[in-house]
Design a protein around this motif. Structure first.
Motif, mmCIF file in Angstrom:
data_model
loop_
_atom_site.group_PDB
_atom_site.id
_atom_site.type_symbol
_atom_site.label_atom_id
_atom_site.label_comp_id
_atom_site.label_asym_id
_atom_site.label_seq_id
_atom_site.Cartn_x
_atom_site.Cartn_y
_atom_site.Cartn_z
ATOM 1 N N ASP A 33 0.848 -1.191 0.000
ATOM 2 C CA ASP A 33 0.000 0.000 0.000
ATOM 3 C C ASP A 33 0.886 1.245 0.000
ATOM 4 O O ASP A 33 1.114 1.841 1.055
ATOM 5 C CB ASP A 33 -0.880 -0.052 1.263
ATOM 6 C CG ASP A 33 -2.139 0.796 1.167
ATOM 7 O OD1 ASP A 33 -2.609 1.043 0.046
ATOM 8 O OD2 ASP A 33 -2.665 1.196 2.231
ATOM 9 N N ASN A 66 -3.880 5.215 -3.177
ATOM 10 C CA ASN A 66 -5.106 6.001 -2.965
ATOM 11 C C ASN A 66 -4.718 7.478 -3.107
ATOM 12 O O ASN A 66 -3.517 7.794 -3.228
ATOM 13 C CB ASN A 66 -5.752 5.664 -1.604
ATOM 14 C CG ASN A 66 -4.857 5.984 -0.420
ATOM 15 O OD1 ASN A 66 -4.139 6.978 -0.433
ATOM 16 N ND2 ASN A 66 -4.892 5.157 0.619
ATOM 17 N N LYS A 84 -9.760 1.789 -8.847
ATOM 18 C CA LYS A 84 -10.271 1.812 -7.478
ATOM 19 C C LYS A 84 -11.375 2.858 -7.400
ATOM 20 O O LYS A 84 -11.196 4.002 -7.841
ATOM 21 C CB LYS A 84 -9.115 2.166 -6.533
ATOM 22 C CG LYS A 84 -9.265 1.663 -5.121
ATOM 23 C CD LYS A 84 -7.946 1.864 -4.377
ATOM 24 C CE LYS A 84 -8.046 1.493 -2.933
ATOM 25 N NZ LYS A 84 -6.835 1.888 -2.203
ATOM 26 N N PHE A 128 -11.613 -1.770 5.459
ATOM 27 C CA PHE A 128 -10.533 -1.041 6.142
ATOM 28 C C PHE A 128 -10.446 -1.488 7.601
ATOM 29 O O PHE A 128 -11.063 -0.890 8.492
ATOM 30 C CB PHE A 128 -10.809 0.466 6.080
ATOM 31 C CG PHE A 128 -10.380 1.143 4.807
ATOM 32 C CD1 PHE A 128 -10.406 0.486 3.591
ATOM 33 C CD2 PHE A 128 -9.947 2.472 4.829
ATOM 34 C CE1 PHE A 128 -10.016 1.121 2.414
ATOM 35 C CE2 PHE A 128 -9.557 3.123 3.668
ATOM 36 C CZ PHE A 128 -9.590 2.450 2.463
ATOM 37 N N ARG A 171 -8.821 1.251 10.278
ATOM 38 C CA ARG A 171 -9.654 2.414 10.611
ATOM 39 C C ARG A 171 -10.860 2.006 11.443
ATOM 40 O O ARG A 171 -11.340 2.796 12.274
ATOM 41 C CB ARG A 171 -10.087 3.136 9.323
ATOM 42 C CG ARG A 171 -8.933 3.806 8.626
ATOM 43 C CD ARG A 171 -9.366 4.783 7.574
ATOM 44 N NE ARG A 171 -8.260 5.080 6.666
ATOM 45 C CZ ARG A 171 -8.322 5.922 5.656
ATOM 46 N NH1 ARG A 171 -9.439 6.571 5.405
ATOM 47 N NH2 ARG A 171 -7.272 6.118 4.878
ATOM 48 N N ALA A 190 -7.611 -4.193 3.908
ATOM 49 C CA ALA A 190 -6.884 -2.931 3.743
ATOM 50 C C ALA A 190 -6.752 -2.228 5.081
ATOM 51 O O ALA A 190 -7.363 -2.631 6.076
ATOM 52 C CB ALA A 190 -7.607 -2.037 2.739
ATOM 53 N N SER A 191 -5.948 -1.176 5.094
ATOM 54 C CA SER A 191 -5.728 -0.399 6.309
ATOM 55 C C SER A 191 -5.142 -1.284 7.406
ATOM 56 O O SER A 191 -5.520 -1.179 8.568
ATOM 57 C CB SER A 191 -7.067 0.247 6.737
ATOM 58 O OG SER A 191 -6.921 1.088 7.832
ATOM 59 N N ARG A 193 -2.455 -2.466 10.048
ATOM 60 C CA ARG A 193 -1.526 -1.707 10.890
ATOM 61 C C ARG A 193 -0.393 -2.558 11.466
ATOM 62 O O ARG A 193 0.626 -2.038 11.856
ATOM 63 C CB ARG A 193 -2.283 -1.101 12.079
ATOM 64 C CG ARG A 193 -3.464 -0.215 11.708
ATOM 65 C CD ARG A 193 -3.039 1.235 11.617
ATOM 66 N NE ARG A 193 -4.194 2.104 11.511
ATOM 67 C CZ ARG A 193 -4.700 2.523 10.368
ATOM 68 N NH1 ARG A 193 -4.155 2.151 9.229
ATOM 69 N NH2 ARG A 193 -5.756 3.327 10.341
ATOM 70 N N THR A 234 -3.393 -5.708 1.818
ATOM 71 C CA THR A 234 -2.480 -4.667 1.353
ATOM 72 C C THR A 234 -1.808 -4.028 2.556
ATOM 73 O O THR A 234 -2.467 -3.667 3.532
ATOM 74 C CB THR A 234 -3.171 -3.635 0.441
ATOM 75 O OG1 THR A 234 -2.146 -2.792 -0.112
ATOM 76 C CG2 THR A 234 -4.237 -2.798 1.137
HETATM 77 O O1 G3P Z 1 -5.405 2.240 0.663
HETATM 78 C C1 G3P Z 1 -6.432 1.896 1.518
HETATM 79 C C2 G3P Z 1 -6.001 1.666 2.937
HETATM 80 O O2 G3P Z 1 -5.064 0.629 2.998
HETATM 81 C C3 G3P Z 1 -5.605 2.903 3.697
HETATM 82 O O3 G3P Z 1 -5.053 2.585 4.925
HETATM 83 O O4 G3P Z 1 -3.663 3.270 6.836
HETATM 84 O O5 G3P Z 1 -4.810 5.037 5.480
HETATM 85 O O6 G3P Z 1 -6.109 3.529 6.976
HETATM 86 P P1 G3P Z 1 -4.920 3.693 6.132
#
Ligand code: G3P
Length: 217
Positions: free
Chosen positions: A6, A28, A83, A129, A132, A163-164, A166, A183
């Motif tokens: 990512d 993104n 996307k 996500f 988040r 996604a997202s 951590r 990702t």
């Molecule tokens: O690209 C989508 C996602 O992976 C964004 O992650 O860390 O901005 O919540 P984040």
């Protein structure tokens, strides 16, 4: 499970691509902004570097412009995945592009019913996500589990792209929950290699090996 990275930072991707473990890349608008690059240039370079699916995000609010952006991004390289946001307009464009044979990654998914709609719109990937959701007091991994059940119940082929992420534990839990892909920011990818006992074990082996005075070659 497929591993995507990512980031839109080509220098980071070059190093990680050398591992041979990377299946694709997601970007993104925030990551493109951080890279300081023009989206078309960054995506073209990433697509040439990594042969797998490369997600490039369209940003317009209306159907015609979002569709035109999606078609523009898809023409950058054969491995572009368009996307799109999980909105009524985003899913309408998803249906059109998917019907045209363009793969779509539907992003900003925070509920199982949103994921159901994306699958019905023909999405190739759905991006829940995790991080988040956790950040805001929800259970990101529970969403992955719910989507897995719903997609399996109805035979949807849309791939779950966690996604997202951590942490390395997010990756483990997403794999256990049956996500098709995850990702990862570069740092989370590097964290997958790490275990304190691997480091300690290697140190002990190297000390003992040195005592033998041998060399293998
Ligand atoms: O690209 C989508 C996602 O992976 C964004 O992650 O860390 O901005 O919540 P984040």
């Amino acid at each position: 499970m497929k591993i995507f990275i990512d980031t839109a930072e080509v220098s980071e991707l070059k190093l990680i691509a050398e591992t041979g473990l990377v299946d694709g890349v997601t970007t993104n608008p925030s990551l493109i902004a951080k890279s300081g690059r023009k989206i078309a240039d960054a995506i073209a370079e990433i697509c040439a570097l990594i042969p797998g699916p490369i997600s490039a995000e369209a940003v317009a609010n209306d159907y015609d412009t979002l569709l035109a952006e999606g078609r523009f991004l898809a023409k950058i390289a054969p491995n572009v995945v368009v996307k799109l946001p999980l909105t009524p307009v985003g899913l309408k464009v998803c249906k059109t592009l998917s019907d045209e044979g363009t793969p779509v990654n539907v992003t900003l998914c925070f509920s199982a019913v949103q994921a159901l709609l994306a699958a019905k719109a023909g999405a190739t990937y759905i991006s829940p996500f995790i991080g988040r959701l956790d950040d805001n007091g929800f259970d990101g991994m529970e969403l992955i589990r719910e989507i897995r059940v719903i997609y399996d119940n109805y035979g949807f082929e849309t791939q779950i792209l966690a996604a997202s992420a951590r942490t390395a534990n997010h990756v483990r839990d997403a794999a256990l929950a049956g996500a098709d892909c995850a990702t990862l920011p570069p740092a989370v990818f590097q964290a997958l290699y790490k275990h304190v006992l691997t480091d300690l074990g290697l140190e002990a082996f190297m000390k003992d090996w040195a005592k033998t005075g041998q060399s293998i070659l």
